[in-house]
Design a protein around this motif. Structure first.
Motif, PDB file in Angstrom:
ATOM      1  N   LEU A   1       0.828  -1.207   0.000  1.00  0.00           N
ATOM      2  CA  LEU A   1       0.000   0.000   0.000  1.00  0.00           C
ATOM      3  C   LEU A   1       0.864   1.260   0.000  1.00  0.00           C
ATOM      4  O   LEU A   1       1.896   1.331   0.671  1.00  0.00           O
ATOM      5  CB  LEU A   1      -0.901   0.031   1.229  1.00  0.00           C
ATOM      6  N   LYS A   2       0.405   2.278  -0.718  1.00  0.00           N
ATOM      7  CA  LYS A   2       1.014   3.591  -0.601  1.00  0.00           C
ATOM      8  C   LYS A   2       0.680   4.172   0.778  1.00  0.00           C
ATOM      9  O   LYS A   2      -0.353   3.814   1.361  1.00  0.00           O
ATOM     10  CB  LYS A   2       0.453   4.534  -1.667  1.00  0.00           C
ATOM     11  N   PRO A   3       1.508   5.046   1.324  1.00  0.00           N
ATOM     12  CA  PRO A   3       1.131   5.734   2.560  1.00  0.00           C
ATOM     13  C   PRO A   3      -0.218   6.445   2.375  1.00  0.00           C
ATOM     14  O   PRO A   3      -0.416   7.176   1.403  1.00  0.00           O
ATOM     15  CB  PRO A   3       2.269   6.736   2.763  1.00  0.00           C
ATOM     16  N   GLY A   4      -1.164   6.163   3.263  1.00  0.00           N
ATOM     17  CA  GLY A   4      -2.507   6.716   3.134  1.00  0.00           C
ATOM     18  C   GLY A   4      -3.427   5.865   2.288  1.00  0.00           C
ATOM     19  O   GLY A   4      -4.623   6.153   2.193  1.00  0.00           O
ATOM     20  N   GLY A   5      -2.879   4.808   1.672  1.00  0.00           N
ATOM     21  CA  GLY A   5      -3.693   3.921   0.843  1.00  0.00           C
ATOM     22  C   GLY A   5      -4.698   3.143   1.670  1.00  0.00           C
ATOM     23  O   GLY A   5      -4.500   2.912   2.863  1.00  0.00           O
ATOM     24  N   ARG A   6      -5.771   2.689   1.024  1.00  0.00           N
ATOM     25  CA  ARG A   6      -6.867   2.024   1.724  1.00  0.00           C
ATOM     26  C   ARG A   6      -6.966   0.562   1.315  1.00  0.00           C
ATOM     27  O   ARG A   6      -6.552   0.185   0.212  1.00  0.00           O
ATOM     28  CB  ARG A   6      -8.183   2.735   1.432  1.00  0.00           C
ATOM     29  N   TYR A   7      -7.550  -0.231   2.217  1.00  0.00           N
ATOM     30  CA  TYR A   7      -7.782  -1.644   1.931  1.00  0.00           C
ATOM     31  C   TYR A   7      -9.162  -2.043   2.427  1.00  0.00           C
ATOM     32  O   TYR A   7      -9.751  -1.386   3.290  1.00  0.00           O
ATOM     33  CB  TYR A   7      -6.706  -2.527   2.600  1.00  0.00           C
ATOM     34  N   SER A   8      -9.680  -3.144   1.878  1.00  0.00           N
ATOM     35  CA  SER A   8     -10.945  -3.709   2.337  1.00  0.00           C
ATOM     36  C   SER A   8     -10.943  -5.204   2.084  1.00  0.00           C
ATOM     37  O   SER A   8     -10.609  -5.649   0.977  1.00  0.00           O
ATOM     38  CB  SER A   8     -12.132  -3.056   1.611  1.00  0.00           C
ATOM     39  N   TYR A   9     -11.292  -5.981   3.111  1.00  0.00           N
ATOM     40  CA  TYR A   9     -11.351  -7.432   3.035  1.00  0.00           C
ATOM     41  C   TYR A   9     -12.708  -7.897   3.557  1.00  0.00           C
ATOM     42  O   TYR A   9     -13.264  -7.296   4.478  1.00  0.00           O
ATOM     43  CB  TYR A   9     -10.261  -8.071   3.901  1.00  0.00           C
ATOM     44  N   ILE A  10     -13.213  -8.990   2.987  1.00  0.00           N
ATOM     45  CA  ILE A  10     -14.470  -9.568   3.453  1.00  0.00           C
ATOM     46  C   ILE A  10     -14.368 -11.086   3.426  1.00  0.00           C
ATOM     47  O   ILE A  10     -13.649 -11.655   2.589  1.00  0.00           O
ATOM     48  CB  ILE A  10     -15.664  -9.095   2.584  1.00  0.00           C
ATOM     49  N   GLU A  11     -15.078 -11.740   4.358  1.00  0.00           N
ATOM     50  CA  GLU A  11     -15.055 -13.206   4.415  1.00  0.00           C
ATOM     51  C   GLU A  11     -16.366 -13.716   5.000  1.00  0.00           C
ATOM     52  O   GLU A  11     -16.962 -13.068   5.869  1.00  0.00           O
ATOM     53  CB  GLU A  11     -13.885 -13.688   5.277  1.00  0.00           C
ATOM     54  N   VAL A  12     -16.837 -14.871   4.498  1.00  0.00           N
ATOM     55  CA  VAL A  12     -17.986 -15.524   5.124  1.00  0.00           C
ATOM     56  C   VAL A  12     -17.609 -15.900   6.549  1.00  0.00           C
ATOM     57  O   VAL A  12     -16.457 -16.240   6.828  1.00  0.00           O
ATOM     58  CB  VAL A  12     -18.434 -16.774   4.334  1.00  0.00           C
ATOM     59  N   SER A  13     -18.558 -15.830   7.464  1.00  0.00           N
ATOM     60  CA  SER A  13     -18.253 -15.977   8.885  1.00  0.00           C
ATOM     61  C   SER A  13     -19.352 -16.750   9.599  1.00  0.00           C
ATOM     62  O   SER A  13     -20.433 -16.990   9.050  1.00  0.00           O
ATOM     63  CB  SER A  13     -18.091 -14.587   9.525  1.00  0.00           C
ATOM     64  N   SER A  14     -19.065 -17.130  10.833  1.00  0.00           N
ATOM     65  CA  SER A  14     -20.044 -17.822  11.674  1.00  0.00           C
ATOM     66  C   SER A  14     -20.826 -16.801  12.489  1.00  0.00           C
ATOM     67  O   SER A  14     -20.239 -16.132  13.346  1.00  0.00           O
ATOM     68  CB  SER A  14     -19.330 -18.800  12.621  1.00  0.00           C
ATOM     69  N   PRO A  15     -22.137 -16.647  12.255  1.00  0.00           N
ATOM     70  CA  PRO A  15     -22.923 -15.662  13.001  1.00  0.00           C
ATOM     71  C   PRO A  15     -22.937 -15.988  14.496  1.00  0.00           C
ATOM     72  O   PRO A  15     -22.928 -17.155  14.883  1.00  0.00           O
ATOM     73  CB  PRO A  15     -24.325 -15.794  12.401  1.00  0.00           C
TER      74      PRO A  15
END
Length: 238
Positions: free
Chosen positions: A146-160
């Motif tokens: 990532l560049k400084p100040g860059g953004r990320y987003s991750y998602i995963e199926v999960s156990s409720p």
């Protein structure tokens, strides 16, 4: 390391599912996978600027359409190490994206990506196949590229956490998804592993702590009562 988290095993697992994965995923998620992809991308502000984006563990490139919509002038790269999944991703690239997506055939844990290069790093539904040590590597690699100040987003199926929702979701992932895998593929064994990984993963709390320890800004996200969870944030400018 457990054999179930060995990269070669994971690679062969997804190679085996690649011919049916997109159809089974769409049928058995009742369209929620599409909605969740849209929601996790929307955690990053849209822009028309010319930016660099990479989609880690891209699979068949299911997130590319959302990326192109939210970031129309971006340069998109996509990384995966599954030959089977990338066969379909490359076909989609030719068919729908005029080969404008830069597809990279590498293991994210042993990659040659340029440091401080990407404005946005995203990944959908690839976290559950990592153990803790691998998640720590992923956090460091996310920070590195990532560049400084860059953004990320991750998602995963999960156990409720809700018992009733957990019970219904368990039935769905443990029995319904393998049934459709058997119906379409003829072998439910590979799809049974998806519930095993989800049950072990639980939710994104552990990886949120790992990303925080790596020095990244972290915000936790919950989707549909915890059936999916994720993290988003940025690389803090020193």
């Amino acid at each position: 390391m457990s054999a179930n988290y060995d990269p070669q095993y994971i690679k062969e697992l997804f190679n085996g599912m690649s011919k049916t994965y997109e159809r089974v995923n769409f049928i058995t998620s009742f369209g929620f996978s599409i909605r969740w992809r849209r929601q996790f991308l929307n955690s990053i502000p849209r822009t028309n600027e010319k930016i660099e984006i990479i989609d880690l563990m891209t699979g068949m490139g299911e997130t590319w359409g959302g990326l192109r919509k939210n970031f129309p002038n971006s340069r998109i790269s996509a990384l995966d190490f599954s030959d089977g999944m990338l066969e379909y991703a490359n076909a989609k690239n030719r068919r729908s994206f005029r080969n404008e997506i830069q597809v990279i055939h590498e293991n994210v844990l042993e990659n040659r990506l340029e440091a401080n290069h990407y404005d946005i790093v995203i990944s959908a539904f690839g976290l559950k196949t990592f153990d803790r040590g691998q998640m720590e590597i992923l956090a460091q690699e996310t920070k590195r590229i990532l560049k400084p100040g860059g953004r990320y987003s991750y998602i995963e199926v999960s156990s409720p956490k809700n018992f009733l929702l957990y019970f219904l979701y368990k039935i769905h992932l443990k029995y319904v998804v393998p049934f459709f895998g058997k119906l379409i593929l003829g072998n439910p064994t590979q799809y049974k592993m998806l519930w095993k990984y989800t049950e072990s993963f639980q939710n994104s709390d552990s990886i949120a702590r790992i990303f925080e320890s790596a020095g990244l800004d972290v915000e936790r996200k919950t989707y549909f009562g915890g059936c999916a969870t994720g993290i988003t944030g940025r690389k803090v400018v020193a």
